[in-house]
Structures are given as structure tokens and as C-alpha cells.
Design a protein around this motif. Structure first.
Motif, PDB file in Angstrom:
ATOM      1  N   ARG A   9     -31.013 -26.633 -23.680  1.00  0.00           N
ATOM      2  CA  ARG A   9     -32.265 -25.884 -23.742  1.00  0.00           C
ATOM      3  C   ARG A   9     -32.228 -24.649 -22.846  1.00  0.00           C
ATOM      4  O   ARG A   9     -32.841 -23.628 -23.157  1.00  0.00           O
ATOM      5  CB  ARG A   9     -33.437 -26.770 -23.324  1.00  0.00           C
ATOM      6  CG  ARG A   9     -33.766 -27.896 -24.286  1.00  0.00           C
ATOM      7  CD  ARG A   9     -34.304 -27.388 -25.635  1.00  0.00           C
ATOM      8  NE  ARG A   9     -35.316 -26.368 -25.515  1.00  0.00           N
ATOM      9  CZ  ARG A   9     -36.602 -26.601 -25.289  1.00  0.00           C
ATOM     10  NH1 ARG A   9     -37.033 -27.829 -25.140  1.00  0.00           N
ATOM     11  NH2 ARG A   9     -37.467 -25.588 -25.217  1.00  0.00           N
ATOM     12  N   TYR A  33     -29.619 -21.499 -39.975  1.00  0.00           N
ATOM     13  CA  TYR A  33     -29.719 -20.139 -39.452  1.00  0.00           C
ATOM     14  C   TYR A  33     -29.598 -20.127 -37.937  1.00  0.00           C
ATOM     15  O   TYR A  33     -29.942 -21.109 -37.280  1.00  0.00           O
ATOM     16  CB  TYR A  33     -31.093 -19.513 -39.772  1.00  0.00           C
ATOM     17  CG  TYR A  33     -31.658 -19.759 -41.138  1.00  0.00           C
ATOM     18  CD1 TYR A  33     -32.248 -20.981 -41.451  1.00  0.00           C
ATOM     19  CD2 TYR A  33     -31.626 -18.763 -42.109  1.00  0.00           C
ATOM     20  CE1 TYR A  33     -32.782 -21.205 -42.703  1.00  0.00           C
ATOM     21  CE2 TYR A  33     -32.171 -18.985 -43.359  1.00  0.00           C
ATOM     22  CZ  TYR A  33     -32.752 -20.208 -43.645  1.00  0.00           C
ATOM     23  OH  TYR A  33     -33.289 -20.429 -44.895  1.00  0.00           O
ATOM     24  N   TYR A  35     -31.206 -17.425 -35.136  1.00  0.00           N
ATOM     25  CA  TYR A  35     -32.025 -16.251 -34.822  1.00  0.00           C
ATOM     26  C   TYR A  35     -32.024 -16.058 -33.306  1.00  0.00           C
ATOM     27  O   TYR A  35     -31.857 -17.003 -32.556  1.00  0.00           O
ATOM     28  CB  TYR A  35     -33.482 -16.458 -35.244  1.00  0.00           C
ATOM     29  CG  TYR A  35     -33.777 -16.368 -36.719  1.00  0.00           C
ATOM     30  CD1 TYR A  35     -33.726 -17.494 -37.539  1.00  0.00           C
ATOM     31  CD2 TYR A  35     -34.162 -15.157 -37.298  1.00  0.00           C
ATOM     32  CE1 TYR A  35     -34.043 -17.412 -38.888  1.00  0.00           C
ATOM     33  CE2 TYR A  35     -34.477 -15.066 -38.649  1.00  0.00           C
ATOM     34  CZ  TYR A  35     -34.412 -16.199 -39.437  1.00  0.00           C
ATOM     35  OH  TYR A  35     -34.727 -16.110 -40.777  1.00  0.00           O
ATOM     36  N   GLN A  37     -34.645 -14.295 -30.295  1.00  0.00           N
ATOM     37  CA  GLN A  37     -35.996 -13.796 -30.111  1.00  0.00           C
ATOM     38  C   GLN A  37     -36.080 -13.039 -28.800  1.00  0.00           C
ATOM     39  O   GLN A  37     -35.761 -13.579 -27.739  1.00  0.00           O
ATOM     40  CB  GLN A  37     -37.011 -14.950 -30.105  1.00  0.00           C
ATOM     41  CG  GLN A  37     -38.454 -14.485 -29.992  1.00  0.00           C
ATOM     42  CD  GLN A  37     -39.440 -15.635 -30.109  1.00  0.00           C
ATOM     43  OE1 GLN A  37     -39.210 -16.736 -29.629  1.00  0.00           O
ATOM     44  NE2 GLN A  37     -40.564 -15.374 -30.757  1.00  0.00           N
ATOM     45  N   LEU A  43     -38.184 -12.305 -34.349  1.00  0.00           N
ATOM     46  CA  LEU A  43     -36.950 -13.073 -34.537  1.00  0.00           C
ATOM     47  C   LEU A  43     -35.994 -12.267 -35.398  1.00  0.00           C
ATOM     48  O   LEU A  43     -36.365 -11.807 -36.478  1.00  0.00           O
ATOM     49  CB  LEU A  43     -37.246 -14.414 -35.207  1.00  0.00           C
ATOM     50  CG  LEU A  43     -38.051 -15.369 -34.349  1.00  0.00           C
ATOM     51  CD1 LEU A  43     -39.424 -15.599 -34.927  1.00  0.00           C
ATOM     52  CD2 LEU A  43     -37.310 -16.692 -34.216  1.00  0.00           C
ATOM     53  N   PHE A  90     -32.765 -19.372 -31.445  1.00  0.00           N
ATOM     54  CA  PHE A  90     -33.341 -20.427 -32.259  1.00  0.00           C
ATOM     55  C   PHE A  90     -32.417 -20.752 -33.423  1.00  0.00           C
ATOM     56  O   PHE A  90     -31.959 -19.867 -34.144  1.00  0.00           O
ATOM     57  CB  PHE A  90     -34.702 -20.008 -32.809  1.00  0.00           C
ATOM     58  CG  PHE A  90     -35.798 -20.027 -31.783  1.00  0.00           C
ATOM     59  CD1 PHE A  90     -36.174 -18.862 -31.137  1.00  0.00           C
ATOM     60  CD2 PHE A  90     -36.438 -21.213 -31.461  1.00  0.00           C
ATOM     61  CE1 PHE A  90     -37.180 -18.876 -30.181  1.00  0.00           C
ATOM     62  CE2 PHE A  90     -37.447 -21.240 -30.513  1.00  0.00           C
ATOM     63  CZ  PHE A  90     -37.817 -20.069 -29.870  1.00  0.00           C
ATOM     64  N   GLU A 101     -40.062 -24.216 -46.643  1.00  0.00           N
ATOM     65  CA  GLU A 101     -40.363 -24.271 -45.228  1.00  0.00           C
ATOM     66  C   GLU A 101     -39.088 -24.244 -44.408  1.00  0.00           C
ATOM     67  O   GLU A 101     -38.134 -24.968 -44.693  1.00  0.00           O
ATOM     68  CB  GLU A 101     -41.169 -25.518 -44.892  1.00  0.00           C
ATOM     69  CG  GLU A 101     -41.565 -25.594 -43.423  1.00  0.00           C
ATOM     70  CD  GLU A 101     -42.534 -26.710 -43.132  1.00  0.00           C
ATOM     71  OE1 GLU A 101     -42.942 -27.395 -44.087  1.00  0.00           O
ATOM     72  OE2 GLU A 101     -42.894 -26.872 -41.948  1.00  0.00           O
ATOM     73  N   VAL A 102     -39.068 -23.395 -43.411  1.00  0.00           N
ATOM     74  CA  VAL A 102     -37.948 -23.307 -42.483  1.00  0.00           C
ATOM     75  C   VAL A 102     -38.358 -24.038 -41.216  1.00  0.00           C
ATOM     76  O   VAL A 102     -39.425 -23.781 -40.656  1.00  0.00           O
ATOM     77  CB  VAL A 102     -37.591 -21.838 -42.173  1.00  0.00           C
ATOM     78  CG1 VAL A 102     -36.438 -21.775 -41.175  1.00  0.00           C
ATOM     79  CG2 VAL A 102     -37.237 -21.093 -43.448  1.00  0.00           C
ATOM     80  N   PHE A 104     -37.645 -24.986 -37.349  1.00  0.00           N
ATOM     81  CA  PHE A 104     -36.993 -24.419 -36.176  1.00  0.00           C
ATOM     82  C   PHE A 104     -36.805 -25.456 -35.077  1.00  0.00           C
ATOM     83  O   PHE A 104     -37.635 -26.366 -34.906  1.00  0.00           O
ATOM     84  CB  PHE A 104     -37.833 -23.264 -35.604  1.00  0.00           C
ATOM     85  CG  PHE A 104     -37.752 -22.002 -36.394  1.00  0.00           C
ATOM     86  CD1 PHE A 104     -38.542 -21.815 -37.516  1.00  0.00           C
ATOM     87  CD2 PHE A 104     -36.862 -20.998 -36.028  1.00  0.00           C
ATOM     88  CE1 PHE A 104     -38.466 -20.644 -38.255  1.00  0.00           C
ATOM     89  CE2 PHE A 104     -36.775 -19.829 -36.756  1.00  0.00           C
ATOM     90  CZ  PHE A 104     -37.575 -19.648 -37.875  1.00  0.00           C
ATOM     91  N   GLY A 105     -35.739 -25.288 -34.312  1.00  0.00           N
ATOM     92  CA  GLY A 105     -35.574 -26.037 -33.085  1.00  0.00           C
ATOM     93  C   GLY A 105     -36.430 -25.443 -31.983  1.00  0.00           C
ATOM     94  O   GLY A 105     -37.141 -24.452 -32.192  1.00  0.00           O
ATOM     95  N   LYS A 106     -36.345 -26.023 -30.787  1.00  0.00           N
ATOM     96  CA  LYS A 106     -37.173 -25.569 -29.670  1.00  0.00           C
ATOM     97  C   LYS A 106     -36.562 -24.375 -28.939  1.00  0.00           C
ATOM     98  O   LYS A 106     -37.185 -23.814 -28.049  1.00  0.00           O
ATOM     99  CB  LYS A 106     -37.396 -26.723 -28.679  1.00  0.00           C
ATOM    100  CG  LYS A 106     -38.294 -27.829 -29.220  1.00  0.00           C
ATOM    101  CD  LYS A 106     -38.472 -28.916 -28.172  1.00  0.00           C
ATOM    102  CE  LYS A 106     -39.336 -30.054 -28.682  1.00  0.00           C
ATOM    103  NZ  LYS A 106     -40.739 -29.687 -28.882  1.00  0.00           N
TER     104      LYS A 106
ATOM    105  N   TYR B  36     -45.952 -17.955 -39.483  1.00  0.00           N
ATOM    106  CA  TYR B  36     -45.479 -18.979 -38.579  1.00  0.00           C
ATOM    107  C   TYR B  36     -46.260 -18.877 -37.276  1.00  0.00           C
ATOM    108  O   TYR B  36     -46.572 -17.785 -36.800  1.00  0.00           O
ATOM    109  CB  TYR B  36     -43.973 -18.831 -38.316  1.00  0.00           C
ATOM    110  CG  TYR B  36     -43.125 -19.451 -39.405  1.00  0.00           C
ATOM    111  CD1 TYR B  36     -42.998 -18.830 -40.651  1.00  0.00           C
ATOM    112  CD2 TYR B  36     -42.492 -20.671 -39.211  1.00  0.00           C
ATOM    113  CE1 TYR B  36     -42.256 -19.415 -41.663  1.00  0.00           C
ATOM    114  CE2 TYR B  36     -41.737 -21.268 -40.214  1.00  0.00           C
ATOM    115  CZ  TYR B  36     -41.625 -20.639 -41.436  1.00  0.00           C
ATOM    116  OH  TYR B  36     -40.889 -21.224 -42.437  1.00  0.00           O
ATOM    117  N   GLY B  43     -40.443 -23.804 -30.883  1.00  0.00           N
ATOM    118  CA  GLY B  43     -39.996 -22.943 -31.965  1.00  0.00           C
ATOM    119  C   GLY B  43     -41.160 -22.650 -32.907  1.00  0.00           C
ATOM    120  O   GLY B  43     -42.168 -23.354 -32.912  1.00  0.00           O
ATOM    121  N   LEU B  46     -44.244 -23.441 -39.556  1.00  0.00           N
ATOM    122  CA  LEU B  46     -44.974 -22.895 -40.701  1.00  0.00           C
ATOM    123  C   LEU B  46     -46.445 -23.249 -40.615  1.00  0.00           C
ATOM    124  O   LEU B  46     -46.819 -24.410 -40.433  1.00  0.00           O
ATOM    125  CB  LEU B  46     -44.382 -23.444 -42.005  1.00  0.00           C
ATOM    126  CG  LEU B  46     -45.071 -22.980 -43.280  1.00  0.00           C
ATOM    127  CD1 LEU B  46     -44.909 -21.476 -43.463  1.00  0.00           C
ATOM    128  CD2 LEU B  46     -44.512 -23.729 -44.491  1.00  0.00           C
TER     129      LEU B  46
END
Lengths: 113, 114
Positions: A9, A33, A35, A37, A43, A90, A101-102, A104-106, B36, B43, B46
């Protein structure tokens, strides 16, 4: 439990060191993916992977490479990290490109000093 | 050239009022527009999405208004609450290409007591 997991993290690296960011997903998604930020920039897509060993550059691939040897794992590698690669990274996954829907991780906060 | 543009970096809204977040895009091939929501340390997730064949999509307190001719859309958050404090990203992709999402720079919404 639908999840994208990123490790580590938080990470601090010296300029010139190699960096490995790891990502896993438990949804059997084909597409993954990376990304980054940055404040005020939203992103930005670094790489997209359509499946194992099927990777394409995104908008800002310079200085990065990726590896996907299993559908559930996607790694981002920085060879010889630079200070301008300090960012929050990310990983994300989806079943079919960006039209579903995508998830995302934290995120991984990387600081290069 | 920023393909998806959000005009405000931050937006302060009175609790109970409607927050309006604006977004515009350049690429005519874009036909799928999700929003989002991102909380600090998390993260993006949606919130709501619309396809270009529709001009409005509603889900509870959240509504997207879409104008294909003007290439812009807006997210309305009705009855703003403290829990709405987050950054909201407008995004776009081209359905037939199953392309990756292109994100705007985000708008931070800050509800405050009247």
C-alpha cells in the motif's frame, strides 16, 4: 467477494532503484489496468492488459513495463525509478474493457526520493 | 489535450441542496459515460453510468443529464449529505471498441452546514 488487491500500500524507494507493484483480482476478469493518479490530473492510463501476455500501452507508458502471466495477477515494473514517478498507482479490472464496471484496488502510494 | 474535462476542482454545497458537477468531452466516439466516486484512501468506485442513447439516468439521489449535441453531461446530487464528501470523476469510453476509460481530473464535493 469481488476484490482487487494491491501490494504494497505504501512504498518509498530511492531514485534509480527498481520497483515492483503487484495486483491481484478474484473475479476472473480478462481485462486489467494500471493507472496513476496525481493531484489535478485525475487518473491516467499507463497500461491495459486484455488477457495473459496481451498487453498494450496506455497514454503514459514511458518508464513503465508490465507483466501478466496469470489472468488474476498483473504487475507494474519501474526500472530505475525517477522522482517524477512519485504518485498513487491504481490497479483495476473489468470483464470487458471500459464498458462494464471497472473495479479498482485501494492504490499504492509510491514515493521516489 | 484533455479529452474529458471537469470544469471545477472543488464544489462546496449546502447540506440538503443539490450539487451539480459538470463534464465535457472531445471525442465523438465516446458513448459510455460513468461517474466514479472516490473517498480518501480508497480507489474509485462506480456510482452511476449513462450511454449516449439516453439523455437522463437516475439512481436514487444521483442523476446524470446528458447532451450529445453539446458533448457535455452533468451529475446532480440531490439533498447533499455529509457522506457525499468525496471526489467525483467523470469518465468516458467507446462502447464498440471496449476501450479503457478516459477520466476527467475530478471534482471534490464538500457539503457544509447552512
Amino acid at each position: 467477494d469481488m476484490k482487487v488487491t494491491q501490494m504494497p500500500r505504501y512504498l518509498i524507494k530511492r531514485m534509480g532503484e527498481n520497483v515492483l507493484l503487484e495486483c491481484g483480482q478474484d473475479m476472473s476478469h480478462e481485462t486489467m489496468y494500471w493507472y496513476r493518479q496525481d493531484p489535478g490530473l485525475g487518473l491516467q492510463l499507463i497500461y491495459i492488459s486484455y488477457d495473459v501476455d496481451s498487453n498494450s500501452e496506455g497514454d503514459i507508458p514511458k518508464g513503465y513495463r508490465v507483466s501478466r502471466k496469470k489472468r488474476e495477477h498483473f504487475s507494474l515494473i519501474l526500472d530505475s525509478a525517477k522522482t517524477n514517478q512519485t504518485s498513487v498507482y491504481f490497479c483495476a479490472s473489468s470483464s470487458t474493457g471500459g464498458i462494464t464496471e471497472v473495479f479498482f484496488g485501494k492504490g499504492t502510494r509510491l514515493t521516489v526520493v | 489535450q484533455q479529452q474529458v474535462r471537469q470544469s471545477s476542482q472543488s464544489l462546496t454545497v449546502w447540506e440538503g441542496e443539490t450539487a451539480i458537477l459538470n463534464c465535457s468531452y472531445e471525442n465523438s466516439a465516446f458513448d459510455y459515460f460513468p461517474w466514479y466516486q472516490q473517498f480518501p484512501g480508497e480507489g474509485p468506485a462506480l456510482l452511476i453510468a449513462i450511454r449516449s442513447v439516453s439523455d437522463k439516468k437516475e439512481d436514487g439521489r444521483f442523476t446524470i443529464f446528458f447532451n450529445k449535441r453539446e458533448k457535455n453531461l452533468s451529475l446532480h446530487i440531490k439533498d447533499s449529505q455529509p457522506g457525499d464528501s468525496a471526489t467525483y470523476f467523470c469518465a468516458a469510453s467507446a462502447w464498440r471498441f471496449a476501450s479503457a476509460l478516459t477520466f476527467g481530473s475530478g471534482t471534490k464535493v464538500i457539503p457544509c452546514l447552512p
